[in-house]
Motif scaffolding. Structure first.
Motif, PDB file in Angstrom:
ATOM      1  N   SER A 194       0.821  -1.145   0.160  1.00  0.00           N
ATOM      2  CA  SER A 194      -0.168  -0.094   0.157  1.00  0.00           C
ATOM      3  C   SER A 194       0.949   1.384   0.055  1.00  0.00           C
ATOM      4  N   ASP A 195       0.273   2.252  -0.290  1.00  0.00           N
ATOM      5  CA  ASP A 195       0.954   3.810  -0.235  1.00  0.00           C
ATOM      6  C   ASP A 195       1.643   3.917   1.110  1.00  0.00           C
ATOM      7  N   ALA A 196       0.875   3.572   2.155  1.00  0.00           N
ATOM      8  CA  ALA A 196       1.446   3.815   3.581  1.00  0.00           C
ATOM      9  C   ALA A 196       2.469   2.897   3.937  1.00  0.00           C
ATOM     10  N   ASP A 197       2.576   1.668   3.485  1.00  0.00           N
ATOM     11  CA  ASP A 197       3.542   0.791   3.645  1.00  0.00           C
ATOM     12  C   ASP A 197       4.759   1.193   2.678  1.00  0.00           C
ATOM     13  N   LYS A 198       4.524   1.491   1.608  1.00  0.00           N
ATOM     14  CA  LYS A 198       5.726   2.250   0.596  1.00  0.00           C
ATOM     15  C   LYS A 198       6.555   3.479   1.351  1.00  0.00           C
ATOM     16  N   ALA A 199       5.766   4.114   2.099  1.00  0.00           N
ATOM     17  CA  ALA A 199       6.251   5.261   2.686  1.00  0.00           C
ATOM     18  C   ALA A 199       6.986   4.835   3.781  1.00  0.00           C
ATOM     19  N   LYS A 200       6.538   3.883   4.611  1.00  0.00           N
ATOM     20  CA  LYS A 200       7.362   3.149   5.660  1.00  0.00           C
ATOM     21  C   LYS A 200       8.622   2.484   5.126  1.00  0.00           C
ATOM     22  N   ILE A 201       8.669   1.813   4.158  1.00  0.00           N
ATOM     23  CA  ILE A 201       9.818   1.290   3.487  1.00  0.00           C
ATOM     24  C   ILE A 201      10.817   2.224   3.023  1.00  0.00           C
ATOM     25  N   THR A 202      10.250   3.261   2.403  1.00  0.00           N
ATOM     26  CA  THR A 202      11.255   4.307   1.900  1.00  0.00           C
ATOM     27  C   THR A 202      12.088   4.995   2.875  1.00  0.00           C
ATOM     28  N   ASP A 203      11.213   5.238   4.271  1.00  0.00           N
ATOM     29  CA  ASP A 203      11.864   5.788   5.265  1.00  0.00           C
ATOM     30  C   ASP A 203      13.184   4.948   5.819  1.00  0.00           C
ATOM     31  N   LEU A 204      12.676   3.713   5.918  1.00  0.00           N
ATOM     32  CA  LEU A 204      13.495   2.794   6.773  1.00  0.00           C
ATOM     33  C   LEU A 204      14.608   2.635   5.651  1.00  0.00           C
ATOM     34  N   GLU A 205      14.524   2.443   4.523  1.00  0.00           N
ATOM     35  CA  GLU A 205      15.625   2.371   3.405  1.00  0.00           C
ATOM     36  C   GLU A 205      16.493   3.313   3.418  1.00  0.00           C
ATOM     37  N   THR A 206      15.973   4.752   3.484  1.00  0.00           N
ATOM     38  CA  THR A 206      16.881   5.872   3.650  1.00  0.00           C
ATOM     39  C   THR A 206      17.583   5.940   4.851  1.00  0.00           C
ATOM     40  N   LYS A 207      17.153   5.801   6.271  1.00  0.00           N
ATOM     41  CA  LYS A 207      17.525   5.267   7.439  1.00  0.00           C
ATOM     42  C   LYS A 207      18.815   4.299   7.240  1.00  0.00           C
ATOM     43  N   GLY A 208      18.518   3.188   6.676  1.00  0.00           N
ATOM     44  CA  GLY A 208      19.407   2.265   6.424  1.00  0.00           C
ATOM     45  C   GLY A 208      20.814   2.686   5.548  1.00  0.00           C
ATOM     46  N   ILE A 209      20.450   3.351   4.534  1.00  0.00           N
ATOM     47  CA  ILE A 209      21.318   3.860   3.487  1.00  0.00           C
ATOM     48  C   ILE A 209      22.422   4.814   4.218  1.00  0.00           C
ATOM     49  N   ASP A 235      29.360   3.199   7.920  1.00  0.00           N
ATOM     50  CA  ASP A 235      29.807   2.153   7.972  1.00  0.00           C
ATOM     51  C   ASP A 235      29.379   1.592   9.346  1.00  0.00           C
ATOM     52  N   ASP A 236      27.942   1.449   9.448  1.00  0.00           N
ATOM     53  CA  ASP A 236      27.535   0.948  10.772  1.00  0.00           C
ATOM     54  C   ASP A 236      26.664  -0.145  10.114  1.00  0.00           C
ATOM     55  N   ASP A 237      27.044  -1.237   9.643  1.00  0.00           N
ATOM     56  CA  ASP A 237      26.375  -2.441   8.821  1.00  0.00           C
ATOM     57  C   ASP A 237      25.257  -2.763   9.762  1.00  0.00           C
ATOM     58  N   LYS A 238      25.630  -3.095  11.044  1.00  0.00           N
ATOM     59  CA  LYS A 238      24.562  -3.800  11.982  1.00  0.00           C
ATOM     60  C   LYS A 238      23.300  -3.090  12.069  1.00  0.00           C
ATOM     61  N   ARG A 239      23.318  -1.618  12.390  1.00  0.00           N
ATOM     62  CA  ARG A 239      22.151  -0.794  12.357  1.00  0.00           C
ATOM     63  C   ARG A 239      21.531  -0.738  10.937  1.00  0.00           C
ATOM     64  N   ALA A 240      22.354  -0.556   9.860  1.00  0.00           N
ATOM     65  CA  ALA A 240      22.083  -0.392   8.589  1.00  0.00           C
ATOM     66  C   ALA A 240      20.839  -1.681   8.234  1.00  0.00           C
ATOM     67  N   ASP A 241      21.516  -3.034   8.479  1.00  0.00           N
ATOM     68  CA  ASP A 241      20.970  -4.193   8.133  1.00  0.00           C
ATOM     69  C   ASP A 241      19.741  -4.120   9.003  1.00  0.00           C
ATOM     70  N   ASP A 242      19.793  -3.634  10.384  1.00  0.00           N
ATOM     71  CA  ASP A 242      18.417  -3.662  11.216  1.00  0.00           C
ATOM     72  C   ASP A 242      17.403  -2.884  10.373  1.00  0.00           C
ATOM     73  N   PHE A 243      17.697  -1.881   9.674  1.00  0.00           N
ATOM     74  CA  PHE A 243      16.738  -0.984   9.035  1.00  0.00           C
ATOM     75  C   PHE A 243      15.958  -1.780   7.888  1.00  0.00           C
ATOM     76  N   PHE A 244      17.047  -2.450   7.245  1.00  0.00           N
ATOM     77  CA  PHE A 244      16.598  -3.023   6.014  1.00  0.00           C
ATOM     78  C   PHE A 244      15.849  -4.128   6.310  1.00  0.00           C
ATOM     79  N   ALA A 245      16.164  -4.966   7.486  1.00  0.00           N
ATOM     80  CA  ALA A 245      15.223  -5.911   7.931  1.00  0.00           C
ATOM     81  C   ALA A 245      13.873  -5.654   8.270  1.00  0.00           C
ATOM     82  N   GLN A 246      13.853  -4.349   8.905  1.00  0.00           N
ATOM     83  CA  GLN A 246      12.381  -3.978   9.235  1.00  0.00           C
ATOM     84  C   GLN A 246      11.630  -3.381   8.101  1.00  0.00           C
ATOM     85  N   ALA A 247      12.364  -2.965   7.043  1.00  0.00           N
ATOM     86  CA  ALA A 247      11.631  -2.552   5.762  1.00  0.00           C
ATOM     87  C   ALA A 247      11.060  -4.131   5.083  1.00  0.00           C
ATOM     88  N   MET A 248      11.946  -4.995   5.057  1.00  0.00           N
ATOM     89  CA  MET A 248      11.640  -6.356   4.758  1.00  0.00           C
ATOM     90  C   MET A 248      10.395  -7.012   5.324  1.00  0.00           C
TER      91      MET A 248
END
Length: 85
Positions: free
Chosen positions: A46-61, A67-80
């Motif tokens: 949904s559009d709401a989920d897309k917004a959440k995913i984009t936000d989490l992806e941005t934070k992960g990037i 160079d904080d791979d652990k926290r980046a992976d946590d954000f990416f996992a939340q988006a997944m």
């Protein structure tokens, strides 16, 4: 003396083993980002989920660039998780 040396060596392996394997378990954030983007390309959200995913992806990037791979992976996992993966 040989027994003492052997015991010390084995003890070192027992304590160092779990610590080193914990660090080896992390996936490079660049690889996790590729997986996220591939999943995102085929996910129906949904559009709401897309917004959440984009936000989490941005934070992960941002964390990945720092160079904080652990926290980046946590954000990416939340988006997944938002995508149901």
């Amino acid at each position: 003396m040989k027994n003492l040396t052997l015991a010390f060596a084995l003890g070192t392996l027992v304590f160092a083993g779990p610590i080193s394997s914990a660090f080896a378990a992390n996936i490079p954030c660049e690889e996790m980002l590729k997986t996220l983007r591939a999943t995102e390309a085929t996910a129906k959200t949904s559009d709401a989920d897309k917004a959440k995913i984009t936000d989490l992806e941005t934070k992960g990037i941002e964390r990945c660039n720092a160079d904080d791979d652990k926290r980046a992976d946590d954000f990416f996992a939340q988006a997944m998780k938002v995508m149901g993966k």
